[in-house]
Design a protein around this motif. Structure first.
Motif: not given
Length: 251
Positions: A24, A42, A44-45
């Motif tokens: 991230r 799971g 996320e973009a």
């Protein structure tokens, strides 16, 4: 801040804990980031997930190839995938030693081996390995885990020497006990989880567990062009556990 714009990064074990925090942060600072994990569903973009088992060479090669194809190249490899182990040398059978070393040590080898041809093509190549305080301090009931992370520390130095003239920097980060899902599961098995957490907090001079985000910040620094002259280094993020020797507090 997008100082990592243009960099393409691959993080193993990047679907949870330190790996997810690292992925991230790399993405937040502008890098394109792919994650290799047993279960990347799971994510996320903008993170890109690819399924791979670092204990299996064919799986690693396929995962690295798919990730690099999607990224269009590779500049940064974060070898973060790992598993824990508890006990003295007498407590784990050969099969468990082989399983843990197969992930924590050979998993790093397999991923690096598959990534090297792509890293050699980069002008800003960096490898960062997630090591541990267990590599540099004798911790009770961690014989197998410590042995695996001691190997990661030695491998980091050897890899740095092997690849420095190819323009590939290699470093590692040594976290203290971190507040991650694995530590949470370990605490859940204790007879008194709250007392065990308090003991782990007290073991680190700062009086608390390290956060995944704090470890991620160190990994991202070592991966970034800001660390262009840093190679063959182990950066401790351990609340002072390795280097400080405090007097006991007065009762």
């Amino acid at each position: 801040m997008h100082d990592l714009a243009g960099l393409r990064a691959l993080v193993t074990g990047g679907a949870s804990g330190i790996g997810l925090a690292t992925a991230r942060l790399l993405a937040a600072r502008g890098a394109e980031v792919a994650v290799l994990d047993l279960n990347p569903g799971g994510l996320e973009a903008p993170l890109l997930g690819f399924t791979a088992d670092v204990s299996d060479d064919a799986s690693v090669r396929a995962g690295v190839a798919a990730a690099v194809q999607r990224l269009g190249g590779l500049d940064v490899l974060v070898n973060n995938a790992g598993i824990g182990a508890v006990g003295t040398v007498a407590d784990n059978p050969d099969q468990e030693w082989q399983r843990v070393l197969g992930v924590n040590v050979l998993g790093l080898v397999r991923t690096t081996r598959a990534a090297l041809p792509h890293l050699r093509a980069s002008e800003r190549a960096a490898i960062v390995n997630t090591c541990s305080i267990a590599a540099t301090a004798g911790l009770p009931q961690r014989a197998l885990y410590s042995a695996s992370k001691g190997a990661v520390l030695s491998l980091t130095l050897a890899m740095a020497a092997d690849h420095v003239r190819e323009g590939i920097r290699v470093n590692c980060v040594n976290p203290g006990t971190a507040d991650t899902p694995w530590v949470g599961r370990l605490l859940d098995t204790a007879a008194d989880p709250e007392a065990e957490r308090a003991a782990l907090n007290a073991r680190q001079p700062m009086g608390r567990l390290v956060t995944a985000e704090e470890v991620a910040a160190a990994i991202v620094y070592l991966a970034s062009p800001a660390a262009a002259s840093v190679t063959g280094t182990a950066l401790a993020v351990d609340g002072g556990m390795q280097g400080l020797r405090l007097r006991p507090t007065a009762s």
